[in-house]
Design a protein around this motif. Structure first.
Motif, PDB file in Angstrom:
ATOM      1  N   ARG A  73       0.834  -1.203   0.000  1.00  0.00           N
ATOM      2  CA  ARG A  73       0.000   0.000   0.000  1.00  0.00           C
ATOM      3  C   ARG A  73       0.872   1.259   0.000  1.00  0.00           C
ATOM      4  O   ARG A  73       0.583   2.237  -0.692  1.00  0.00           O
ATOM      5  CB  ARG A  73      -0.912  -0.013   1.229  1.00  0.00           C
ATOM      6  N   ARG A  76       2.380   1.988  -3.467  1.00  0.00           N
ATOM      7  CA  ARG A  76       1.426   2.652  -4.354  1.00  0.00           C
ATOM      8  C   ARG A  76       1.334   4.147  -4.045  1.00  0.00           C
ATOM      9  O   ARG A  76       1.136   4.973  -4.933  1.00  0.00           O
ATOM     10  CB  ARG A  76       0.043   2.020  -4.204  1.00  0.00           C
ATOM     11  N   ARG A  77       1.477   4.497  -2.771  1.00  0.00           N
ATOM     12  CA  ARG A  77       1.294   5.885  -2.360  1.00  0.00           C
ATOM     13  C   ARG A  77       2.526   6.746  -2.639  1.00  0.00           C
ATOM     14  O   ARG A  77       2.400   7.874  -3.112  1.00  0.00           O
ATOM     15  CB  ARG A  77       0.947   5.937  -0.866  1.00  0.00           C
TER      16      ARG A  77
END
Length: 400
Positions: A73, A76-77
């Motif tokens: 996650r 992706r950020r």
């Protein structure tokens, strides 16, 4: 982790992967494992029990498990370079914190944060390295092995510095060693910040392919036992060498032999890793790991301990590769992320419980020999469990 789509950074693949491996050198080779080199002096100077000393690696493993679970996650950020460099910076800050205080709570927090940073940098670096390697099928195994040599580099380099620093400055100089390790990590990490490592590779959306734990429950149990067993050996073995009269040279040689073993494992285990027979490959490698951990029970000579380090190291660095091969042999690609995540969680729980449990056993029974006995026993049980694992189904894709 989800399979990344291909769109690679520019540059020579081997050089890029070696650069990425420096994240593992700092976060694992130095950040996690070099603690064993400082542990005896810290325990004596700060008045810790073996349980307290083991807790420092337990809390580090908790951080690593947490970091691994949020890594995809975060990538992706913030992107690849953000995750790799950010995680490495967190490790550097945590290493420096270990040099600034003797407070148990503060040190525990630093080890926790170090584990989080190490996991994020390692997962991001490993995923990008795998993507680069898979673009060169004819030498994919060799290229990927360059990344997994990173922890070995950290183990070897820290082993050449920490014991002699302690010997030079004397008892109570553990905080100086942490500064030396922080400086070493800064030097090691420099190429990560000087090389372009960003990529347009993206993680695909989560697969909805099913993965059932029950058919591989015995295999997961074996991987759990590996996590608990290996970390006990890596946490307390230097203390055992020192308690047996090993000076700085003996400690450095012992630790260095474990690190050097990382560089020969791809050739030693190439044929074993190609075995498509359930958990057999993992059982063979784990059994070798258990033999290495158990050898000190048979003698305390320098030569015997050196054999233990080599045998243990050769098995230790190959177990993760064997579990990856097991997943790739038994599941289609769309299930790999879920299956590997299950392996990671099982392993993470094992290495979280191992150090503090073995430390408590040592406190209760009064000898580090029991820690090594328990470590070897856990690894042997893990090998037996892996041996009982049958193929989940027909091979979906061979390992190159």
């Amino acid at each position: 982790m989800h399979a990344p789509e291909r769109s690679l950074p520019d540059g020579h693949p081997a050089r890029l992967i070696l650069t990425l491996s420096l994240a593992a050198t700092v976060g694992l080779g130095i950040g996690r494992f070099a603690y064993a080199l400082v542990l005896p002096d810290m325990r004596e100077d700060l008045g810790w029990s073996y349980s307290a000393a083991g807790f420092m690696n337990t809390i580090n493993a908790v951080g690593y498990l947490a970091g691994a679970l949020v890594a995809s996650r975060l990538i992706r950020r913030v992107g690849w370079s953000g995750a790799i460099r950010g995680g490495t910076l967190v490790c550097l800050a945590a290493l420096a914190t270990c040099a600034l205080t003797g407070n148990f709570f503060a040190l525990s927090l630093a080890r926790l944060v170090l584990g989080i940073g190490a996991a994020i940098a390692f997962v991001a670096g490993g995923a990008l390295a795998a993507t680069i390697a898979q673009s060169y099928p004819e030498r994919a195994n060799f290229l990927l092995s360059l990344f997994y040599a990173g922890p070995g580099v950290g183990i070897l380099s820290s082993g050449l510095i920490a014991p002699f620093t302690l010997q030079w400055f004397g008892p109570g100089s553990w905080w100086i060693v942490w500064w030396a390790l922080t400086l070493l990590s800064l030097v090691m990490a420099a190429p990560l910040f000087l090389t372009r490592i960003e990529s347009q590779a993206r993680f695909a959306e989560a697969s909805h392919a099913s993965f059932s734990i029950l058919p591989v429950l015995i295999y997961l149990a074996g991987y759990f036992l590996f996590g608990a067993g290996y970390i006990a050996y890596m946490t307390f073995m230097i203390a055992y060498v020192r308690d047996g009269g090993g000076d700085a040279t003996a400690q450095a040689a012992f630790w260095g032999l474990i690190g050097v073993s990382a560089f020969v494992t791809p050739w030693v285990w190439r044929g074993v890793l190609a075995l498509d027979r359930g958990g057999l490959a993992t059982a063979i490698i784990l059994g070798t790991n258990a033999i290495g951990a158990g050898l000190p029970m048979l003698g305390h000579s320098t030569a015997w301990l050196a054999v233990s380090a080599v045998v243990f190291g050769i098995g230790f660095f190959a177990v993760v590769n064997s579990t990856t091969a097991f997943v790739r042999f038994n599941y289609p690609p769309e299930v790999w992320p879920t299956a590997i995540a299950a392996m990671t969680i099982s392993f993470g729980i094992g290495q979280t419980l191992g150090p503090i449990a073995v430390g408590a056993i040592t406190d209760a029974l009064g000898s580090l020999s029991y820690a090594l006995n328990v470590s070897a026993a856990l690894l042997a049980l893990g090998a037996v469990a892996a041996l009982c694992q049958r193929k989940v189904g027909p091979a979906k894709q061979s390992v190159p």
